[in-house]
Scaffold this active site. Structure first.
Site, short mmCIF file in Angstrom:
data_model
loop_
_atom_site.label_atom_id
_atom_site.label_comp_id
_atom_site.label_asym_id
_atom_site.label_seq_id
_atom_site.Cartn_x
_atom_site.Cartn_y
_atom_site.Cartn_z
N PRO A 125 -9.24 -44.94 8.30
CA PRO A 125 -9.04 -43.84 7.34
C PRO A 125 -8.25 -42.70 7.97
O PRO A 125 -8.44 -42.37 9.13
CB PRO A 125 -10.46 -43.39 6.99
CG PRO A 125 -11.36 -44.04 7.95
CD PRO A 125 -10.64 -45.16 8.62
N GLU A 126 -7.34 -42.15 7.22
CA GLU A 126 -6.57 -41.00 7.69
C GLU A 126 -7.00 -39.76 6.91
O GLU A 126 -7.87 -39.82 6.05
CB GLU A 126 -5.07 -41.28 7.53
CG GLU A 126 -4.62 -42.41 8.48
CD GLU A 126 -3.13 -42.37 8.76
OE1 GLU A 126 -2.50 -41.32 8.54
OE2 GLU A 126 -2.61 -43.39 9.21
N HIS A 184 -24.36 -53.73 6.91
CA HIS A 184 -23.65 -52.73 7.70
C HIS A 184 -23.95 -51.29 7.24
O HIS A 184 -23.29 -50.36 7.66
CB HIS A 184 -22.15 -52.99 7.66
CG HIS A 184 -21.76 -54.33 8.20
ND1 HIS A 184 -22.12 -54.75 9.46
CD2 HIS A 184 -21.09 -55.37 7.64
CE1 HIS A 184 -21.66 -55.98 9.64
NE2 HIS A 184 -21.04 -56.38 8.56
N ARG A 237 -17.58 -52.13 11.94
CA ARG A 237 -17.10 -52.15 13.33
C ARG A 237 -17.80 -51.11 14.20
O ARG A 237 -17.65 -51.12 15.41
CB ARG A 237 -15.58 -51.96 13.35
CG ARG A 237 -14.88 -53.12 12.62
CD ARG A 237 -13.39 -53.02 12.71
NE ARG A 237 -12.90 -53.14 14.09
CZ ARG A 237 -11.63 -53.06 14.42
NH1 ARG A 237 -10.72 -52.85 13.50
NH2 ARG A 237 -11.25 -53.17 15.68
N LYS A 281 9.55 -31.07 24.81
CA LYS A 281 8.83 -32.34 24.91
C LYS A 281 9.81 -33.51 24.99
O LYS A 281 10.66 -33.67 24.13
CB LYS A 281 7.94 -32.54 23.66
CG LYS A 281 6.48 -32.19 23.87
CD LYS A 281 5.65 -32.82 22.75
CE LYS A 281 4.28 -32.24 22.61
NZ LYS A 281 3.42 -32.26 23.76
#
Ligand SMILES: [Zn+2]
Length: 293
Positions: free
Chosen positions: A2-3, A104, A123, A166
């Site tokens: 998920p973002e 789960h 997971r 950078k």
């Protein structure tokens, strides 16, 4: 995984059933997730009222009236399911498949209202931790996180300042949580495509010699805002239509312009190229080498 938009969608989905509500009972069905649960995890939540549900980067933060804050992270495969008297719903519209396997369900919050909120995570990379609000400043999980991409402080000047000098790639810089918090692989690929910037470009090119933001930096910040806001809006609509979205493709699958589209035609008008994929910093980068410079 998920973002940020998914986490924000989850937050909006949980808000009505958590905010202002008392947690009557907490079940932890194993010793921990990614990390062991704190020994007093259950005791610090049971009987307590959630005063607010916020978000920082990809952390959900349940503010308790007791003065504690419950930090929750979805990890790779975590999702919440809300059981209401009239049925169940899963807030969030995810690119990754959500598990329907109830074995789960590792943490269950029984709210005094009768609503049940289950955290499912096959997971087990997700985690939960209780931190006193007074200690949040020094909390290692949050320390060093950069600005929120949709917050007021994140603009072209700030991004240019973080990227000046950078030598890393633009893709790597945007995935660096110190530069901007909560952006992941999907939305970095999408934002770079929309701003026509190559993921291989050196991050330092976002700043001029004097450190001022270049037009690239301005375009990129605009694309980041656009892509995140569109995803959050779509997530919100998936919440309203939750009964119809079961088993159907969510917003994300339909609306990616480059992510997961290797070999398919570039969506830039008049571009004849196809989307390419290569591995960058261990992650798949999807892009168009013709329109992204
Ligand atoms: Zn193209």
């Amino acid at each position: 995984m998920p973002e940020l938009p998914e986490v924000e969608t989850v937050r909006r989905g949980l808000q009505p059933v958590m905010e202002g509500q008392r947690i009557a009972r907490v079940e932890t069905r194993r010793d921990g997730l990614r990390f062991p649960f704190q020994k007093d995890f259950v005791a610090r939540l049971e009987g307590k009222v959630v005063s607010g549900l916020g978000r920082r980067a990809k952390y959900l933060m349940a503010d308790m009236e007791s003065g504690d804050v419950l930090l929750m992270h979805l990890g790779m495969s975590g999702s919440f399911r809300v059981t209401l008297p009239e049925g169940e719903r899963t807030p969030g519209d995810f690119h990754y498949p959500r598990s329907e396997n109830r074995t789960h369900d590792h943490v269950v919050f029984h709210m005094a209202s009768g609503v049940m909120i289950s955290f499912n995570d096959p997971r087990r990379f997700g985690y939960m931790k209780i931190v006193p609000r007074a200690d949040m400043e020094g909390e290692p999980l949050l320390r060093g996180l950069g600005p929120e991409p949709l917050g007021n402080e994140f603009d072209a000047a700030m991004l240019a300042h973080s990227c000046a000098g950078k030598k890393t790639s633009l893709k790597a810089a945007l995935l660096d949580q110190r530069v901007v918090a909560g952006l992941g692989n999907i939305y970095v690929c999408e934002a770079l495509f929309r701003s026509h910037l190559s993921p291989k470009r050196q991050a330092s090119t976002l700043a001029s010699r004097s450190g001022a933001p270049t037009d690239h930096a301005k375009r990129l910040v605009g694309s980041i805002h656009t892509v995140l806001n569109a995803a959050i809006r779509a997530g919100g609509s998936s919440l309203r239509d939750h009964r119809q979205t079961d088993g159907e493709l969510g917003y994300f699958q339909h609306s990616f312009l480059v992510y997961d589209r290797e070999g398919e035609p570039c969506k830039t008008p008049k571009c004849k190229s196809t989307v390419k994929r290569f591995t960058q910093n261990g992650r798949s980068t999807f892009w168009c080498s013709t329109c992204q410079k």
